[in-house]
Design a protein around this motif. Structure first.
Motif, short mmCIF file in Angstrom:
data_model
loop_
_atom_site.label_atom_id
_atom_site.label_comp_id
_atom_site.label_asym_id
_atom_site.label_seq_id
_atom_site.Cartn_x
_atom_site.Cartn_y
_atom_site.Cartn_z
N GLN A 1 0.83 -1.21 0.00
CA GLN A 1 0.00 0.00 0.00
C GLN A 1 0.86 1.26 0.00
O GLN A 1 2.05 1.22 0.32
N GLU A 2 0.23 2.37 -0.38
CA GLU A 2 0.92 3.65 -0.36
C GLU A 2 1.13 4.12 1.08
O GLU A 2 0.37 3.76 1.98
N ARG A 3 2.16 4.93 1.27
CA ARG A 3 2.36 5.55 2.57
C ARG A 3 1.25 6.57 2.80
O ARG A 3 0.94 7.35 1.89
N GLU A 4 0.65 6.55 3.98
CA GLU A 4 -0.44 7.47 4.27
C GLU A 4 -0.18 8.22 5.56
O GLU A 4 0.43 7.70 6.49
N GLY A 5 -0.65 9.44 5.60
CA GLY A 5 -0.52 10.24 6.81
C GLY A 5 -1.47 9.75 7.88
O GLY A 5 -2.63 9.47 7.59
N VAL A 6 -0.99 9.65 9.09
CA VAL A 6 -1.79 9.23 10.23
C VAL A 6 -2.18 10.44 11.08
O VAL A 6 -3.35 10.64 11.40
N SER A 7 -1.19 11.26 11.42
CA SER A 7 -1.45 12.43 12.24
C SER A 7 -0.29 13.41 12.08
O SER A 7 0.83 13.00 11.78
N CYS A 8 -0.59 14.68 12.28
CA CYS A 8 0.42 15.72 12.17
C CYS A 8 0.16 16.80 13.19
O CYS A 8 -1.00 17.13 13.46
N ILE A 9 1.23 17.36 13.74
CA ILE A 9 1.10 18.49 14.65
C ILE A 9 2.04 19.59 14.19
O ILE A 9 3.20 19.34 13.88
N SER A 10 1.49 20.80 14.14
CA SER A 10 2.30 21.97 13.83
C SER A 10 2.78 22.56 15.16
O SER A 10 1.97 23.08 15.92
N ASN A 11 4.04 22.48 15.43
CA ASN A 11 4.53 22.92 16.73
C ASN A 11 4.44 24.43 16.92
O ASN A 11 4.43 24.91 18.05
N ASP A 12 4.34 25.19 15.83
CA ASP A 12 4.29 26.64 16.00
C ASP A 12 2.92 27.12 16.48
O ASP A 12 2.84 28.11 17.21
N ASP A 13 1.86 26.42 16.10
CA ASP A 13 0.53 26.85 16.55
C ASP A 13 -0.26 25.76 17.25
O ASP A 13 -1.40 25.98 17.69
N GLY A 14 0.30 24.56 17.35
CA GLY A 14 -0.37 23.47 18.04
C GLY A 14 -1.47 22.78 17.27
O GLY A 14 -2.16 21.91 17.80
N ASN A 15 -1.67 23.18 16.01
CA ASN A 15 -2.73 22.56 15.22
C ASN A 15 -2.44 21.08 14.99
O ASN A 15 -1.30 20.70 14.70
N LYS A 16 -3.48 20.25 15.12
CA LYS A 16 -3.33 18.80 14.96
C LYS A 16 -4.27 18.30 13.86
O LYS A 16 -5.40 18.75 13.76
N LEU A 17 -3.80 17.37 13.07
CA LEU A 17 -4.58 16.73 12.03
C LEU A 17 -4.56 15.23 12.23
O LEU A 17 -3.54 14.67 12.67
N TYR A 18 -5.67 14.59 11.90
CA TYR A 18 -5.77 13.14 12.00
C TYR A 18 -6.44 12.58 10.75
O TYR A 18 -7.40 13.16 10.23
N ALA A 19 -5.95 11.44 10.30
CA ALA A 19 -6.65 10.71 9.25
C ALA A 19 -7.99 10.23 9.80
O ALA A 19 -8.11 9.93 10.99
N ASP A 20 -8.98 10.15 8.92
CA ASP A 20 -10.31 9.71 9.34
C ASP A 20 -10.26 8.34 10.01
O ASP A 20 -11.00 8.06 10.94
N SER A 21 -9.38 7.49 9.52
CA SER A 21 -9.33 6.11 10.01
C SER A 21 -8.82 5.99 11.44
O SER A 21 -9.02 4.94 12.08
N VAL A 22 -8.18 7.04 11.98
CA VAL A 22 -7.62 6.95 13.32
C VAL A 22 -8.20 7.98 14.29
O VAL A 22 -7.93 7.93 15.49
N ARG A 23 -8.98 8.92 13.76
CA ARG A 23 -9.51 9.98 14.61
C ARG A 23 -10.35 9.37 15.73
O ARG A 23 -11.18 8.50 15.50
N GLY A 24 -10.10 9.82 16.95
CA GLY A 24 -10.80 9.30 18.11
C GLY A 24 -10.11 8.13 18.77
O GLY A 24 -10.43 7.77 19.90
N ARG A 25 -9.14 7.54 18.09
CA ARG A 25 -8.39 6.41 18.66
C ARG A 25 -6.93 6.77 18.91
O ARG A 25 -6.33 6.27 19.86
N PHE A 26 -6.37 7.60 18.05
CA PHE A 26 -4.96 7.99 18.16
C PHE A 26 -4.87 9.43 18.63
O PHE A 26 -5.71 10.27 18.28
N THR A 27 -3.81 9.72 19.39
CA THR A 27 -3.57 11.09 19.86
C THR A 27 -2.10 11.44 19.67
O THR A 27 -1.23 10.68 20.11
N ILE A 28 -1.85 12.57 19.02
CA ILE A 28 -0.48 13.04 18.83
C ILE A 28 -0.19 14.10 19.89
O ILE A 28 -1.05 14.91 20.24
#
Length: 131
Positions: A43-70
């Motif tokens: 499979q292709e490499r996919e993003g799971v989660s990302c955090i921008s350290n300058d503003d604290g913004n967090k992103l999650y893939a739909d498949s992990v939202r609510g289960r994973f925490t960055i």
């Protein structure tokens, strides 16, 4: 030199938890975005989660939202990925990535796409979830 060292992978039963760590060095940690990606066999490499350290913004893939925490520990220059309620489909090699220009994730038509730009990768850590 920019270095990222991922660890914490292992074998866990479905429903279990793991915490991945990405220890970084060689760049201004608080100004970078740090992401976790994963790649399963064939499979292709996919993003799971990302955090921008300058503003604290967090992103999650739909498949992990609510289960994973960055999260981050700025003093240790370390990013964590707490993974709960693991499923067999979470089995993959997990990689951490650092970018100086933000996460670079664009959500379109149900998935994230990733912009070009300077980026640094660590080696992967294998997560295996048994059913």
């Amino acid at each position: 030199d920019v270095q990222l060292q991922a660890s914490g992978g292992g074998l866990v039963q479905a429903g279990g938890s793991l915490r991945l760590s990405c220890v970084t060095s060689g760049f201004h940690f608080d100004a970078y975005a740090i992401a976790w990606f994963r790649q399963a066999p064939g499979q292709e490499r996919e993003g799971v989660s990302c955090i921008s350290n300058d503003d604290g913004n967090k992103l999650y893939a739909d498949s992990v939202r609510g289960r994973f925490t960055i999260s981050t520990d700025s003093a240790k220059k370390t990013v964590y990925l707490q993974m709960n309620s693991l499923k067999p489909e979470d089995t993959a090699v997990y990689y951490c990535q650092a970018r100086p220009d933000g996460c670079g994730w664009v959500y379109y038509s149900g998935r994230f796409y990733y912009t070009e730009g300077a980026q640094y990768w660590g080696q992967g850590t294998l997560v295996t979830v048994s059913s």
